[in-house]
Design a protein around this motif. Sequence first.
Motif, mmCIF file in Angstrom:
data_model
loop_
_atom_site.group_PDB
_atom_site.id
_atom_site.type_symbol
_atom_site.label_atom_id
_atom_site.label_comp_id
_atom_site.label_asym_id
_atom_site.label_seq_id
_atom_site.Cartn_x
_atom_site.Cartn_y
_atom_site.Cartn_z
ATOM 1 N N LYS A 28 72.036 31.747 -10.460
ATOM 2 C CA LYS A 28 70.794 31.915 -10.119
ATOM 3 C C LYS A 28 70.081 33.106 -11.055
ATOM 4 O O LYS A 28 68.921 33.174 -11.417
ATOM 5 C CB LYS A 28 70.809 32.605 -8.833
ATOM 6 C CG LYS A 28 69.469 32.768 -8.041
ATOM 7 C CD LYS A 28 69.754 32.958 -6.478
ATOM 8 C CE LYS A 28 68.610 33.806 -5.840
ATOM 9 N NZ LYS A 28 68.890 34.224 -4.697
ATOM 10 N N GLU A 29 70.937 34.055 -11.549
ATOM 11 C CA GLU A 29 70.314 35.189 -12.193
ATOM 12 C C GLU A 29 71.680 36.063 -12.999
ATOM 13 O O GLU A 29 72.696 35.918 -12.444
ATOM 14 C CB GLU A 29 69.943 36.205 -11.284
ATOM 15 C CG GLU A 29 69.069 37.183 -11.894
ATOM 16 C CD GLU A 29 68.335 38.056 -10.777
ATOM 17 O OE1 GLU A 29 67.983 37.577 -9.770
ATOM 18 O OE2 GLU A 29 68.314 39.246 -10.947
ATOM 19 N N GLN A 53 75.967 26.704 -10.555
ATOM 20 C CA GLN A 53 74.499 27.074 -10.522
ATOM 21 C C GLN A 53 74.490 28.657 -10.596
ATOM 22 O O GLN A 53 74.874 29.467 -9.698
ATOM 23 C CB GLN A 53 74.127 26.572 -9.004
ATOM 24 C CG GLN A 53 74.247 25.215 -8.788
ATOM 25 C CD GLN A 53 72.800 24.498 -9.628
ATOM 26 O OE1 GLN A 53 71.990 25.258 -9.860
ATOM 27 N NE2 GLN A 53 73.200 23.189 -9.697
ATOM 28 N N GLU A 69 62.274 25.138 -9.623
ATOM 29 C CA GLU A 69 63.855 25.212 -9.832
ATOM 30 C C GLU A 69 64.569 24.244 -9.370
ATOM 31 O O GLU A 69 65.736 23.742 -9.792
ATOM 32 C CB GLU A 69 63.927 26.659 -9.272
ATOM 33 C CG GLU A 69 64.596 27.729 -10.010
ATOM 34 C CD GLU A 69 64.857 28.764 -9.264
ATOM 35 O OE1 GLU A 69 64.416 29.164 -8.199
ATOM 36 O OE2 GLU A 69 65.965 29.426 -9.459
#
Length: 323
Positions: free
Chosen positions: A315-316, A313, A165
Amino acid sequence: MTDISVVIPLYNEEESLPELHAWLTRVLTAGGYSYELIFVDDGSTDGSLQVLRGLAAADTRHVRVASFRRNYGKSPALNTGFGMARGNVVITMDADLQDSPDEIPGLYDMITRQGYDLVSGYKKKRYDPLSKTLPTKLFNATARKVSGIHNLHDFNCGLKAYRAEVVKHIEVYGDMHRYIPYLAKLAGFNRIGEKVVHHQARKYGTTKFGLDRFVNGYLDLLTLWFTGTFGKKPMHLFGLLGSLMFLLGLAAVIAVGAIKLYNMHTGHSYILVTDSPYFYISLVLMLLGSQLFLAGFVGELVARNSPKRNEYQIKETIDIKEK
Ligand code: UDP
Ligand code: MG
């Protein structure tokens, strides 16, 4: 799924490559990993590419090669390798045999078992000339301070391990390979660890970086700090500095005028405003202040037009499931 991608940037390292390939193969097969070896030839002018062709022909299942038409630098080479990597863990190492492949299993464990995003090697005992090790200490101390990653002793170690990642979400360009941990931190990956690694003197060839690495390294650190902190809001830096300078200048020029008027009215001796050195200092302050302020506005215009101004960014995400 591939366990490990090893990314190896190289520039004129023909003598080291067969030995490096054999050593990596030994370590990785002994560990029972599925792996790929990505060699990024940074426009070598020696026989490196021929050697790589030979290795790829002999080891078709593991060797992948990308070869630049000309020399771009270590960062572009790493970035290309990162783009190609398919493994769960990505290991980078130099091609000159200074980094030991024997460290790979340990690094792999730190990523997969101990939950690190990035593990940087630390060449505690170095086999490099003093002209390099001494400035490096200063370089690392500065980098620690500026980046806020206090547990790293060796930012620029070529041997590093990453969760896949991480390499897919950072962009290494210019000479920024020196600050990959900082880039990772700016991208939101903050489980950054360190592992003491074995280091060797260069066996073949010569170093590709001269003393200019320290000048460039210092400038790049400033750039990263600036873009990381104020890249999306330049006015916060320039506006603050500009306002402070302008106000200081304004206050000083008012004081110079007020003192003259006061002395004039109370019958004391006085000098012309233009005879006072403070008057000119105030002018300079006000001019510089306005310039900084304008730089802030220009910076905001540039930032507003950047295609990356709204890139974050993530992440989820969790979403409503459609029935
Ligand atoms: N390297 C590269 N492109 C360049 C310079 C260097 O790919 O323009 C590679 C080089 O072949 C080596 C690694 O980067 O594999 C580290 O370089 P070097 O050993 O010269 O650096 P040092 O160990 O002196 O820091
Ligand atoms: Mg080296």
